[in-house]
Scaffold this active site. Structure first.
Site, PDB file in Angstrom:
ATOM      1  N   SER A 263       0.829  -1.192   0.000  1.00  0.00           N
ATOM      2  CA  SER A 263       0.000   0.000   0.000  1.00  0.00           C
ATOM      3  C   SER A 263       0.870   1.251   0.000  1.00  0.00           C
ATOM      4  O   SER A 263       2.073   1.191   0.221  1.00  0.00           O
ATOM      5  CB  SER A 263      -0.901   0.004   1.224  1.00  0.00           C
ATOM      6  OG  SER A 263      -0.142   0.295   2.381  1.00  0.00           O
ATOM      7  N   LYS A 264       0.232   2.361  -0.244  1.00  0.00           N
ATOM      8  CA  LYS A 264       0.899   3.648  -0.267  1.00  0.00           C
ATOM      9  C   LYS A 264       1.683   3.885   1.019  1.00  0.00           C
ATOM     10  O   LYS A 264       2.797   4.383   1.005  1.00  0.00           O
ATOM     11  CB  LYS A 264      -0.178   4.718  -0.447  1.00  0.00           C
ATOM     12  CG  LYS A 264       0.322   6.129  -0.405  1.00  0.00           C
ATOM     13  CD  LYS A 264      -0.858   7.079  -0.502  1.00  0.00           C
ATOM     14  CE  LYS A 264      -0.430   8.506  -0.310  1.00  0.00           C
ATOM     15  NZ  LYS A 264       0.399   8.735   0.871  1.00  0.00           N
ATOM     16  N   ARG A 265       1.087   3.491   2.122  1.00  0.00           N
ATOM     17  CA  ARG A 265       1.711   3.661   3.435  1.00  0.00           C
ATOM     18  C   ARG A 265       3.097   3.025   3.520  1.00  0.00           C
ATOM     19  O   ARG A 265       3.993   3.588   4.127  1.00  0.00           O
ATOM     20  CB  ARG A 265       0.830   3.034   4.517  1.00  0.00           C
ATOM     21  CG  ARG A 265      -0.436   3.811   4.777  1.00  0.00           C
ATOM     22  CD  ARG A 265      -0.370   4.562   6.104  1.00  0.00           C
ATOM     23  NE  ARG A 265      -1.492   5.475   6.233  1.00  0.00           N
ATOM     24  CZ  ARG A 265      -1.515   6.700   5.734  1.00  0.00           C
ATOM     25  NH1 ARG A 265      -0.472   7.156   5.052  1.00  0.00           N
ATOM     26  NH2 ARG A 265      -2.572   7.468   5.889  1.00  0.00           N
ATOM     27  N   GLY A 267       5.291   2.555   1.259  1.00  0.00           N
ATOM     28  CA  GLY A 267       6.276   3.364   0.576  1.00  0.00           C
ATOM     29  C   GLY A 267       6.751   4.507   1.445  1.00  0.00           C
ATOM     30  O   GLY A 267       7.946   4.744   1.591  1.00  0.00           O
ATOM     31  N   ASP A 268       5.791   5.197   2.047  1.00  0.00           N
ATOM     32  CA  ASP A 268       6.133   6.313   2.919  1.00  0.00           C
ATOM     33  C   ASP A 268       6.985   5.830   4.085  1.00  0.00           C
ATOM     34  O   ASP A 268       7.974   6.436   4.448  1.00  0.00           O
ATOM     35  CB  ASP A 268       4.853   6.958   3.476  1.00  0.00           C
ATOM     36  CG  ASP A 268       3.992   7.530   2.358  1.00  0.00           C
ATOM     37  OD1 ASP A 268       4.533   7.731   1.260  1.00  0.00           O
ATOM     38  OD2 ASP A 268       2.800   7.753   2.593  1.00  0.00           O
TER      39      ASP A 268
END
Length: 509
Positions: A263-265, A267-268
């Site tokens: 998920s995007k999370r 990556g962050d």
RNA sequence: GGUCGGUUCGUCUAGUCCGGUCAGGACGCCAGGUUUUCAUCCUGGUAACACGGGUUCAAAUCCCGUACCGACUACCA
């Protein structure tokens, strides 16, 4: 349907930036089409008006452009089955939904979302799960329960309604998935999915089946998250009397650590991009990293992605898009989810970086130099790149590997001074300076030969002298072959730096 | 909870369909070598068939069960 023609599509919803899992799904579709001489189509599935995000469609198109993945037909280039945006096809779905009602495969339902929510809550309280299925539909507000007259009256009075699929009560559905083999489901466990929403738009299920049929899609290659709705889709084709396409459900992309899908999370959290291109959320203003902006080459990115869930069956790993298309078969796609590995992504980029022409890399490097306030001609930068490219994973790393080619060191690394600037260093380097000033041919080979001979004659330690030398020229103990460096920066600059260095470092007592 | 899917080194994976080489490669990591530094490069090493039964002379491979993981379960796609 023309049975011999391979036609596949990628059908994203423009609800935000395209996740790399989506890019991979599109890539496999593309490779499959190219491998079989088929067509690859981009269709936009924007039937949910509430989730529309401005710029998302453009983002998707630009992402594929960057990747080098080209469509044969699509929303951005047109084609024989226009339009390719579902919101522009709105008018055609209603008739198909009504066709299903007429044939007894679907029915009007008048339950409001609030009523259904309440029902779900009520069931939950009793530790049961509410499902709008062949059981429940017998006591809810729909055309199966209401008389025809009542149904008609409700519709004419403008009551909100949806159209639901009427699942067979007890039927075994056998389906073939190209990746997973046979999947068997009893229709008992299926729910009567909404096909047509009260806002006048079809749901994904109706729209994708109708469009895939109308657009003569031969193979539906999509993410594993769609596997549970394959029975519905098969049933829909059957209800329409259409031949169903072949299905292949791709395994998921998993997060690098822990569990679950990427998920995007993640990556962050772990510092790697989850999106092909940088994306700024129009609402929150929040920016997400992209592979392009983070310095990845599109071919490396695509190569890395292709190998996540597919392999050629031999030990090759580096593939151009063309080579991938040639080698790709759906049979060699794995069944299980792949955990994304940022380290391997970097390795792929390094492979491509090293393979690229020095001049091409120099062109890419020059903007970074300009940003540092340095102007250098392409020829010189090309020479520099040649010497340092093997040491970098990304073009932006060139600077830290080659700053000393463009400017004299401003400071000398403290650790290095401590380690390499000894009592003898000053005198030895002063001697070396003399030696170098007398050399006429300042080529790397020639200076190396002369200096080594001198070292031998004097009985100086090569490590001691050359490291001190490096310290003065570079500013630290790093960089490529010493004689390559001085040859490139030139005799004059070399002598100048030696002068400065001797003055700065001084004689150590 | 229900349905469906999945499970080989830390990671990506080959091998599984057509049982039979020390379970192969790559990334990472470790060690050694090369080198004037660092990196590259070369060599070597580390490390896996989820578990339990069964079938068989022989199972990663076939069958059954268990466990674990995931997806789905919206008037989202």
């Amino acid at each position: 349907m023309n049975q011999n023609k391979i036609r596949v599509r990628f059908a994203p919803s423009p609800t935000g930036p395209l996740h790399i899992g989506g890019v991979r799904t599109a890539l496999y579709n593309y490779l499959f089409a190219r491998n079989s001489g088929g067509k690859f189509i981009l269709r936009i599935e924007d039937t949910d008006q509430t989730r529309f995000v401005p710029g998302a469609e453009e983002y998707i198109i630009e992402s594929f452009k960057w990747c080098g993945i080209e469509f044969d037909e699509g929303v951005h280039i047109g084609g024989p089955f226009e339009p390719y945006r579902q919101s522009e096809r709105k008018d055609i779905y209603k008739a198909y939904a009504e066709q299903l009602i007429a044939s007894g495969n679907a029915y009007y339902a008048f339950d409001t979302p609030e009523e259904l929510d309440a029902l779900r809550l009520q069931y939950e309280a009793e530790k049961k799960t509410f499902v709008y299925n062949h059981e429940a539909r017998k006591f809810l507000k729909n055309a199966l329960v209401l008389s025809d007259a009542e149904t008609k009256k409700l519709i004419e009075s403008g009551a909100a309604y949806v159209i639901r699929f009427k699942n067979p009560e007890d039927e075994i559905i056998r389906m073939e998935d190209l990746i997973r083999g046979e999947v068997v489901v009893n229709t008992q466990v299926l729910d009567d999915k909404i096909l047509f929403k009260s806002d006048g738009m079809p749901t994904y299920h109706l729209a994708n089946v109708v469009d895939d049929h109308l657009m003569e899609i031969s193979h539906v290659i999509r993410g594993e998250e769609w596997l549970p709705s394959m029975p519905l889709h098969i049933l829909l084709y059957k209800a329409f009397g259409w031949e169903a396409p072949k299905f292949a459900h791709l395994p998921l992309l998993l997060k690098p650590d822990g569990k679950g899908k990427l998920s995007k999370r993640d990556g962050d959290r772990m510092g790697f991009p989850v999106f092909p291109l940088q994306w700024q959320d129009p609402k929150s203003g929040e920016t997400s990293h992209g592979y392009r902006e983070d310095g990845y080459f599109p071919d490396a990115f695509v190569n890395m992605l292709a190998l996540l869930g597919w392999n050629p069956g031999d030990e090759r790993e580096i593939f151009s898009l063309e080579e991938l298309a040639k080698a790709f078969t759906i049979e060699r796609v794995g069944k299980s989810g792949s955990r994304f590995d940022p380290e391997k992504a970097k390795w792929f980029n390094h492979q491509y970086l090293v393979k690229k022409e020095d001049a091409e890399l120099a062109q890419l490097y020059i903007p970074f130099l300009i940003e540092k306030g340095i102007s250098a001609d392409l020829d010189y930068v090309t020479q520099v790149v040649k010497l340092v490219k093997e040491r970098a994973h990304f073009v932006y790393e060139f600077w830290e590997q080659s700053d000393f080619f463009f400017r004299a060191p401003e400071v000398f690394d403290e650790q290095a001074v401590k380690k390499r600037w000894k009592q003898d260093s000053y005198d030895q380097i002063a001697e070396l300076k003399e030696l170098l000033s007398g050399i006429e041919n300042f080529s790397s080979e020639n200076t190396e030969e002369i200096v080594k001979k001198w070292l031998e004659e004097k009985g100086y330690g090569m490590g001691a002298v050359l490291n001190a030398f490096r310290l003065i020229i570079v500013g630290g103990l790093r960089g490529p072959h010493m004689f390559d460096i001085i040859s490139l920066i030139g005799q004059e600059e070399t002598l100048r730096r030696l002068e400065i260095g001797l003055h700065e470092l001084g004689k150590k007592e």
